[in-house]
Design an enzyme around this catalytic site. Sequence first.
Site, PDB file in Angstrom:
ATOM      1  N   ASP A  54      -7.069  82.705  84.888  1.00 37.90           N
ATOM      2  CA  ASP A  54      -8.205  81.928  84.389  1.00 37.90           C
ATOM      3  C   ASP A  54      -7.797  80.456  84.494  1.00 37.90           C
ATOM      4  OD1 ASP A  54     -10.039  80.475  82.916  1.00 37.90           O
ATOM      5  OD2 ASP A  54     -10.186  81.963  81.303  1.00 37.90           O
ATOM      6  N   VAL A  55      -8.450  79.726  85.401  1.00 42.50           N
ATOM      7  CA  VAL A  55      -7.997  78.353  85.666  1.00 42.50           C
ATOM      8  C   VAL A  55      -8.394  77.364  84.562  1.00 42.50           C
ATOM      9  CG1 VAL A  55      -7.779  78.598  88.168  1.00 42.50           C
ATOM     10  CG2 VAL A  55      -9.972  77.882  87.185  1.00 42.50           C
ATOM     11  N   TYR A 146     -23.683  71.488  82.757  1.00 36.95           N
ATOM     12  CA  TYR A 146     -23.122  71.606  84.121  1.00 36.95           C
ATOM     13  C   TYR A 146     -23.038  70.239  84.784  1.00 36.95           C
ATOM     14  CZ  TYR A 146     -22.745  73.288  88.987  1.00 36.95           C
ATOM     15  OH  TYR A 146     -22.349  73.521  90.284  1.00 36.95           O
ATOM     16  N   PRO A 176     -21.920  70.582  97.038  1.00 36.80           N
ATOM     17  CA  PRO A 176     -22.900  71.420  97.747  1.00 36.80           C
ATOM     18  C   PRO A 176     -24.296  71.275  97.137  1.00 36.80           C
ATOM     19  CG  PRO A 176     -21.055  72.741  96.866  1.00 36.80           C
ATOM     20  CD  PRO A 176     -21.000  71.384  96.218  1.00 36.80           C
TER      21      PRO A 176
HETATM   22  N1  NAD Z   1     -23.486  77.993  94.992  1.00 39.29           N
HETATM   23  C1  NAD Z   1     -24.104  76.877  94.683  1.00 39.29           C
HETATM   24  O1  NAD Z   1     -25.329  76.770  94.748  1.00 39.29           O
HETATM   25  C2  NAD Z   1     -23.325  75.659  94.268  1.00 39.29           C
HETATM   26  C3  NAD Z   1     -23.967  74.413  94.276  1.00 39.29           C
HETATM   27  C4  NAD Z   1     -23.260  73.279  93.893  1.00 39.29           C
HETATM   28  C5  NAD Z   1     -21.938  73.414  93.494  1.00 39.29           C
HETATM   29  N2  NAD Z   1     -21.347  74.642  93.503  1.00 39.29           N
HETATM   30  C6  NAD Z   1     -19.955  74.731  93.052  1.00 39.29           C
HETATM   31  O2  NAD Z   1     -19.194  75.421  94.027  1.00 39.29           O
HETATM   32  C7  NAD Z   1     -18.187  76.191  93.376  1.00 39.29           C
HETATM   33  C8  NAD Z   1     -18.245  77.640  93.843  1.00 39.29           C
HETATM   34  O3  NAD Z   1     -19.527  78.170  93.556  1.00 39.29           O
HETATM   35  P1  NAD Z   1     -19.985  79.619  94.108  1.00 39.29           P
HETATM   36  O4  NAD Z   1     -21.449  79.590  94.201  1.00 39.29           O
HETATM   37  O5  NAD Z   1     -19.185  80.016  95.280  1.00 39.29           O
HETATM   38  O6  NAD Z   1     -19.627  80.535  92.831  1.00 39.29           O
HETATM   39  P2  NAD Z   1     -19.481  82.139  92.693  1.00 39.29           P
HETATM   40  O7  NAD Z   1     -19.894  82.470  91.308  1.00 39.29           O
HETATM   41  O8  NAD Z   1     -20.136  82.855  93.808  1.00 39.29           O
HETATM   42  O9  NAD Z   1     -17.897  82.314  92.844  1.00 39.29           O
HETATM   43  C9  NAD Z   1     -17.063  81.627  91.942  1.00 39.29           C
HETATM   44  C10 NAD Z   1     -15.710  82.296  91.883  1.00 39.29           C
HETATM   45  O10 NAD Z   1     -14.954  81.577  90.881  1.00 39.29           O
HETATM   46  C11 NAD Z   1     -14.333  82.517  90.041  1.00 39.29           C
HETATM   47  N3  NAD Z   1     -14.133  81.959  88.696  1.00 39.29           N
HETATM   48  C12 NAD Z   1     -15.073  81.681  87.761  1.00 39.29           C
HETATM   49  N4  NAD Z   1     -14.497  81.244  86.636  1.00 39.29           N
HETATM   50  C13 NAD Z   1     -13.156  81.246  86.860  1.00 39.29           C
HETATM   51  C14 NAD Z   1     -12.028  80.920  86.066  1.00 39.29           C
HETATM   52  N5  NAD Z   1     -12.169  80.528  84.797  1.00 39.29           N
HETATM   53  N6  NAD Z   1     -10.809  81.044  86.617  1.00 39.29           N
HETATM   54  C15 NAD Z   1     -10.657  81.462  87.890  1.00 39.29           C
HETATM   55  N7  NAD Z   1     -11.680  81.805  88.690  1.00 39.29           N
HETATM   56  C16 NAD Z   1     -12.918  81.695  88.173  1.00 39.29           C
HETATM   57  C17 NAD Z   1     -15.278  83.729  89.984  1.00 39.29           C
HETATM   58  O11 NAD Z   1     -14.599  84.913  89.588  1.00 39.29           O
HETATM   59  C18 NAD Z   1     -15.777  83.761  91.426  1.00 39.29           C
HETATM   60  O12 NAD Z   1     -14.952  84.555  92.253  1.00 39.29           O
HETATM   61  C19 NAD Z   1     -18.383  75.979  91.873  1.00 39.29           C
HETATM   62  O13 NAD Z   1     -17.532  74.947  91.419  1.00 39.29           O
HETATM   63  C20 NAD Z   1     -19.829  75.553  91.784  1.00 39.29           C
HETATM   64  O14 NAD Z   1     -20.090  74.764  90.626  1.00 39.29           O
HETATM   65  C21 NAD Z   1     -22.009  75.760  93.871  1.00 39.29           C
END
Ligand code: NAD
Length: 239
Positions: A54-55, A146, A176
């Site tokens: 858990d980061v 957020y 993104p």
């Molecule tokens: N997908 C989008 O629309 C979007 C848009 C803007 C920004 N982002 C950012 O991009 C990043 C990735 O998003 P995504 O859509 O791929 O998310 P996702 O939910 O599909 O995947 C996120 C991954 O992070 C892991 N994770 C969550 N909490 C954690 C923790 N405490 N410790 C370790 N691992 C943890 C989850 O298990 C998962 O495997 C995030 O920082 C998100 O805020 C995403």
Amino acid sequence: MAVVTGAGRGIGQAVARNLGERGATVVAIDLKNPEETVDLLTSGGHTAIGLTADVSDPEQTAAAGAEAIGRFGKVDILVNNAGIFPFYTIEELDYDKWRRVLAVNLDSQFLMVKAVLAGMKKGGWGRIVNLTSNSIITAAPGLSHYMASKMGDIGFSRGLANDLAPFGITVNAVGPTLTITPGVREIHPPEALEAIAQAQAIKRNALPDDLVGTIAFLTSDDAAFVTGQTIMADGGYAR
Ligand SMILES: NC(=O)c1ccc[n+]([C@@H]2O[C@H](COP(=O)([O-])OP(=O)(O)OC[C@H]3O[C@@H](n4cnc5c(N)ncnc54)[C@H](O)[C@@H]3O)[C@@H](O)[C@H]2O)c1
């Protein structure tokens, strides 16, 4: 060696795969065992290990950083990608929910930098990319917590760029747009996805692979003079 957090799926998995294809040994960190990502990499002939952590937790990040450095020596690249994006109005938001989002999205970036920094300084070269979000500009409703965390990621990246430039380490943030990942599919109805695509200059929804080129550049030698920047890789939504 490259460390990617939240590498078990979504954007983190795509970035980890790309870094492996570019020759990096990958340490994939996730809350859940990132075995699918490690299998993708190793079946393609690349070197990768998965760590479950858990980061947002100081002890678990320190242990993960120590294990990565212990196994592979110096750290070249850190992509702080792990994040969560629950929707709450201010009435629904309580202190525990607020703290959890700030801890996972912002504290984690600080903790992972602290965990790998000694291993990165060793090489006199390093690249840190912190995931932010274009929602800090587009401001979708229900995301005040957020947006606060993702604004924090930008401030942290800009400040850290000062501290780490003397060591040959750059720090940048990448934002993104809404990207079709497992996390997004869990909470967004299809009609919301189409509305977002139409608000962008490029009128299709982003996929995880749409982020990898920007992150590949920022983690390469070519980006040696680029630091403290925020790039919205978002199809021109925040234009
Ligand atoms: N997908 C989008 O629309 C979007 C848009 C803007 C920004 N982002 C950012 O991009 C990043 C990735 O998003 P995504 O859509 O791929 O998310 P996702 O939910 O599909 O995947 C996120 C991954 O992070 C892991 N994770 C969550 N909490 C954690 C923790 N405490 N410790 C370790 N691992 C943890 C989850 O298990 C998962 O495997 C995030 O920082 C998100 O805020 C995403």
